[in-house]
Motif scaffolding. Structure first.
Motif, mmCIF file in Angstrom:
data_model
loop_
_atom_site.group_PDB
_atom_site.id
_atom_site.type_symbol
_atom_site.label_atom_id
_atom_site.label_comp_id
_atom_site.label_asym_id
_atom_site.label_seq_id
_atom_site.Cartn_x
_atom_site.Cartn_y
_atom_site.Cartn_z
ATOM 1 N N ASP A 183 0.821 -1.199 0.000
ATOM 2 C CA ASP A 183 0.000 0.000 0.000
ATOM 3 C C ASP A 183 0.864 1.262 0.000
ATOM 4 O OD1 ASP A 183 -2.619 1.255 0.311
ATOM 5 O OD2 ASP A 183 -1.917 1.810 2.319
ATOM 6 N N GLN A 239 0.920 5.268 0.797
ATOM 7 C CA GLN A 239 0.198 6.236 1.615
ATOM 8 C C GLN A 239 0.798 7.630 1.416
ATOM 9 O OE1 GLN A 239 0.599 4.590 5.521
ATOM 10 N NE2 GLN A 239 -0.533 2.754 4.977
ATOM 11 N N GLN A 273 0.156 11.555 2.838
ATOM 12 C CA GLN A 273 -0.508 12.399 3.830
ATOM 13 C C GLN A 273 -1.588 11.614 4.584
ATOM 14 O OE1 GLN A 273 -1.515 15.950 1.566
ATOM 15 N NE2 GLN A 273 0.587 16.675 1.751
ATOM 16 N N LYS A 274 -1.194 10.417 5.022
ATOM 17 C CA LYS A 274 -1.997 9.505 5.855
ATOM 18 C C LYS A 274 -3.186 8.880 5.135
ATOM 19 C CE LYS A 274 -0.495 11.720 10.055
ATOM 20 N NZ LYS A 274 -0.812 12.277 11.342
ATOM 21 N N ASN A 275 -3.253 9.017 3.799
ATOM 22 C CA ASN A 275 -4.323 8.396 3.020
ATOM 23 C C ASN A 275 -3.746 7.341 2.096
ATOM 24 O OD1 ASN A 275 -6.547 10.049 3.935
ATOM 25 N ND2 ASN A 275 -5.601 11.714 2.772
ATOM 26 N N SER A 276 -4.407 6.216 1.985
ATOM 27 C CA SER A 276 -4.018 5.177 1.037
ATOM 28 C C SER A 276 -4.385 5.662 -0.361
ATOM 29 C CB SER A 276 -4.760 3.887 1.372
ATOM 30 O OG SER A 276 -4.427 2.882 0.459
ATOM 31 N N ILE A 277 -3.382 5.741 -1.248
ATOM 32 C CA ILE A 277 -3.648 6.310 -2.568
ATOM 33 C C ILE A 277 -3.378 5.359 -3.726
ATOM 34 C CG2 ILE A 277 -3.258 8.680 -1.812
ATOM 35 C CD1 ILE A 277 -0.491 8.432 -3.341
ATOM 36 N N SER A 278 -2.622 4.270 -3.499
ATOM 37 C CA SER A 278 -2.276 3.394 -4.608
ATOM 38 C C SER A 278 -1.669 2.104 -4.067
ATOM 39 C CB SER A 278 -1.287 4.097 -5.553
ATOM 40 O OG SER A 278 -1.135 3.365 -6.757
#
Length: 171
Positions: A42, A44, A46-51
């Motif tokens: 995974d 991440q 800025q604390k978001n899962s993006i790809s």
């Protein structure tokens, strides 16, 4: 995440060098198994899962004191890519089956449709914890951070969490 992994890599490697390697030459060359490591996980931002990311790394068949040269390349589902060269340090526990590994690798980042990290030069530093079987096969969990170490005005950083399988290569 900031430069914590890079600092840990340097502190652990230099302490290990002083304790275990300087009697025979602090950075003396030694043979170690070459390996190819494949990982997926995974991404991440800025604390978001993006790809998701696929990563391949080659560990060279030699070490200089406690430091083993490594090179790696990755690509994400959103088309960003990274390629770099650096070193890894490995510490052992549980009768030399459990390991912790730290790495530091400067490299080149291509944004693709991924986030703008501020620079084409991005340092990848991280930690892996895992288990090595008797045949040398390793399975580990890796967490790393990429940033330009404030060499550019924009430096948001990027993290990956991956499952890694590392296969020793025969000589």
């Amino acid at each position: 995440m900031d430069g914590t992994f890079a600092v840990l890599f340097l502190l652990a490697g230099l302490a290990d060098m002083k304790i275990n390697h300087c009697a025979t030459g602090c950075l003396a060359q030694s043979d170690t198994p070459a390996r190819i490591a494949l990982s997926a996980g995974d991404v991440q931002f800025q604390k978001n899962s993006i790809s998701e990311e696929l990563y391949v790394r080659y560990d060279f068949n030699r070490a200089y004191g406690p430091f083993q040269p490594v090179m790696g390349a990755s690509i994400t589902a959103d088309g960003s890519a990274w390629m770099g060269f650096g070193a890894a340090w490995t510490g052992w526990f549980a009768n030399n089956h459990g390991y912790v590994q730290l790495h530091l690798m400067p490299g080149i980042y291509a944004e693709g449709d991924g986030p703008d990290l501020g620079s084409a030069m991005e340092f990848r530093s991280g930690a892996e914890i895992g288990w090595q079987a008797k045949n040398g096969l390793r399975i580990g969990l890796s967490y790393d951070h990429r940033s330009n170490a404030d060499t550019a005005t924009l430096n948001p950083g990027l993290e990956t969490v991956q499952l890694r399988v590392s296969i020793p290569l025969k000589k």
